[in-house]
Design a protein around this motif. Structure first.
Motif, PDB file in Angstrom:
ATOM      1  N   ARG A 218       1.871 -89.982  78.074  1.00  0.00           N
ATOM      2  CA  ARG A 218       2.604 -88.763  78.410  1.00  0.00           C
ATOM      3  C   ARG A 218       4.119 -88.941  78.354  1.00  0.00           C
ATOM      4  O   ARG A 218       4.837 -88.074  77.844  1.00  0.00           O
ATOM      5  CB  ARG A 218       2.192 -88.272  79.797  1.00  0.00           C
ATOM      6  N   THR A 219       4.629 -90.056  78.870  1.00  0.00           N
ATOM      7  CA  THR A 219       6.086 -90.241  78.890  1.00  0.00           C
ATOM      8  C   THR A 219       6.653 -90.298  77.474  1.00  0.00           C
ATOM      9  O   THR A 219       7.746 -89.779  77.217  1.00  0.00           O
ATOM     10  CB  THR A 219       6.477 -91.512  79.657  1.00  0.00           C
TER      11      THR A 219
ATOM     12  N   HIS B  71       9.082 -87.443  75.793  1.00  0.00           N
ATOM     13  CA  HIS B  71      10.348 -87.926  75.235  1.00  0.00           C
ATOM     14  C   HIS B  71      10.557 -87.374  73.832  1.00  0.00           C
ATOM     15  O   HIS B  71      11.652 -86.879  73.488  1.00  0.00           O
ATOM     16  CB  HIS B  71      10.319 -89.460  75.230  1.00  0.00           C
ATOM     17  N   ILE B  72       9.526 -87.418  73.001  1.00  0.00           N
ATOM     18  CA  ILE B  72       9.636 -86.960  71.614  1.00  0.00           C
ATOM     19  C   ILE B  72       9.772 -85.437  71.549  1.00  0.00           C
ATOM     20  O   ILE B  72      10.574 -84.902  70.772  1.00  0.00           O
ATOM     21  CB  ILE B  72       8.421 -87.453  70.800  1.00  0.00           C
ATOM     22  N   VAL B  73       9.004 -84.725  72.360  1.00  0.00           N
ATOM     23  CA  VAL B  73       9.108 -83.268  72.383  1.00  0.00           C
ATOM     24  C   VAL B  73      10.509 -82.835  72.797  1.00  0.00           C
ATOM     25  O   VAL B  73      11.130 -81.977  72.156  1.00  0.00           O
ATOM     26  CB  VAL B  73       8.057 -82.657  73.335  1.00  0.00           C
TER      27      VAL B  73
ATOM     28  N   PHE C  33       6.428 -75.887  71.214  1.00  0.00           N
ATOM     29  CA  PHE C  33       4.986 -75.917  71.478  1.00  0.00           C
ATOM     30  C   PHE C  33       4.580 -75.035  72.654  1.00  0.00           C
ATOM     31  O   PHE C  33       5.207 -75.046  73.711  1.00  0.00           O
ATOM     32  CB  PHE C  33       4.531 -77.358  71.713  1.00  0.00           C
ATOM     33  N   ASP C  34       3.489 -74.299  72.446  1.00  0.00           N
ATOM     34  CA  ASP C  34       2.906 -73.467  73.499  1.00  0.00           C
ATOM     35  C   ASP C  34       1.990 -74.291  74.397  1.00  0.00           C
ATOM     36  O   ASP C  34       1.671 -73.872  75.510  1.00  0.00           O
ATOM     37  CB  ASP C  34       2.117 -72.309  72.878  1.00  0.00           C
ATOM     38  N   ALA C  35       1.551 -75.440  73.927  1.00  0.00           N
ATOM     39  CA  ALA C  35       0.723 -76.361  74.719  1.00  0.00           C
ATOM     40  C   ALA C  35       0.913 -77.767  74.169  1.00  0.00           C
ATOM     41  O   ALA C  35       0.991 -77.952  72.949  1.00  0.00           O
ATOM     42  CB  ALA C  35      -0.752 -75.963  74.662  1.00  0.00           C
ATOM     43  N   VAL C  36       0.993 -78.742  75.071  1.00  0.00           N
ATOM     44  CA  VAL C  36       1.138 -80.146  74.684  1.00  0.00           C
ATOM     45  C   VAL C  36       0.107 -80.967  75.447  1.00  0.00           C
ATOM     46  O   VAL C  36       0.041 -80.908  76.675  1.00  0.00           O
ATOM     47  CB  VAL C  36       2.555 -80.676  74.988  1.00  0.00           C
ATOM     48  N   ILE C  37      -0.692 -81.736  74.704  1.00  0.00           N
ATOM     49  CA  ILE C  37      -1.722 -82.593  75.305  1.00  0.00           C
ATOM     50  C   ILE C  37      -1.408 -84.045  74.958  1.00  0.00           C
ATOM     51  O   ILE C  37      -1.244 -84.388  73.782  1.00  0.00           O
ATOM     52  CB  ILE C  37      -3.134 -82.255  74.765  1.00  0.00           C
ATOM     53  N   SER C  38      -1.321 -84.905  75.972  1.00  0.00           N
ATOM     54  CA  SER C  38      -1.129 -86.338  75.740  1.00  0.00           C
ATOM     55  C   SER C  38      -2.442 -87.072  76.010  1.00  0.00           C
ATOM     56  O   SER C  38      -3.413 -86.482  76.487  1.00  0.00           O
ATOM     57  CB  SER C  38      -0.040 -86.879  76.666  1.00  0.00           C
ATOM     58  N   GLY C  39      -2.429 -88.371  75.717  1.00  0.00           N
ATOM     59  CA  GLY C  39      -3.633 -89.166  75.955  1.00  0.00           C
ATOM     60  C   GLY C  39      -4.021 -89.237  77.415  1.00  0.00           C
ATOM     61  O   GLY C  39      -5.192 -89.451  77.745  1.00  0.00           O
ATOM     62  N   GLU C  40      -3.052 -89.058  78.311  1.00  0.00           N
ATOM     63  CA  GLU C  40      -3.330 -89.135  79.743  1.00  0.00           C
ATOM     64  C   GLU C  40      -3.815 -87.811  80.328  1.00  0.00           C
ATOM     65  O   GLU C  40      -4.161 -87.748  81.509  1.00  0.00           O
ATOM     66  CB  GLU C  40      -2.067 -89.584  80.477  1.00  0.00           C
TER      67      GLU C  40
END
Length: 213
Positions: A112-113, A117-119, A127-134
């Motif tokens: 997530r961090t 950071h990249i976003v 982005f309307d939604a962001v999903i990370s591995g966590e």
């Protein structure tokens, strides 16, 4: 008809996988463990913890014998501090235009961090939604990350087009019931044969995405 575009991050939006590989091996090399570069590329899209755990088991190393959580935290900090990111400009340049016609999401297996950071640095307000591995229990190749994105966007999976470059990501997208297009950034095209369409480079991919408007 497509209502949402769901982008992978590493290899689609950012040319970052070589930095991931170097940082992972720098951190784990400090405890005497080398993680195979090609295996990391082949498992791209999976959560970082799943990639590391898989490779350690293949080496007959018990993940429980290491402080995996601590090493991954060190990897995150090291990655953010040392990695030099280069966005794929062919894709970044068209995102504002695509946003006028589609809901836009990012689904990444990265931590997530790193994702935040990249976003924040390269794609603010996109982005309307962001999903990370966590943000999921089971990462790619399980369909959970993409299905979670469709729920957050409030669209049917059949109304989503996934943009991927990794074998695990293509598998996850198809298991989620989504149309999937791919570009072979770090693997050979034959490893993406599960995708509905494969484009030879990011320029041709960008042309296709613009044609969807």
């Amino acid at each position: 008809m497509a209502r949402a575009l769901i982008f992978d991050m590493d290899g689609i939006l950012i040319d970052s996988m070589p930095h991931h590989v170097k940082t992972i091996n720098r951190v784990f090399g400090a405890v005497g463990i080398h993680l195979d570069e090609q295996t990391i590329y082949d498992m791209e899209g999976s959560r970082t913890v799943d990639i590391v755990t898989h490779i350690l088991k293949r080496k007959n190393i018990d993940p429980g014998s290491l402080d995996i959580e601590g090493l991954l935290a060190q990897y995150q900090e090291e990655f953010k501090r040392t990695a030099s990111f280069r966005p794929f400009e062919q894709i970044r340049a068209i995102l504002p235009e695509l946003k006028e016609h589609f809901l836009i999401s990012m689904v990444s297996g990265a931590d997530r961090t790193i994702v935040n950071h990249i976003v924040d640095d390269f794609f603010p307000g996109i982005f309307d939604a962001v999903i990370s591995g966590e943000d999921v229990i089971k990462g790619k190749p399980e369909p959970e990350p993409f299905l979670k994105a469709s729920r957050m966007l409030e669209v049917n999976p059949r109304e989503c087009i996934v943009v991927e470059n990794a074998t695990k990501g293509v598998e996850a997208a198809k298991r989620a019931g989504m149309y999937c297009v791919a570009v072979p950034t770090y693997v050979s095209p034959d490893k993406l044969e599960g995708a509905d369409r494969i484009f030879e480079d990011h320029g041709k991919l960008a042309q296709y995405l613009l044609s969807l408007k």
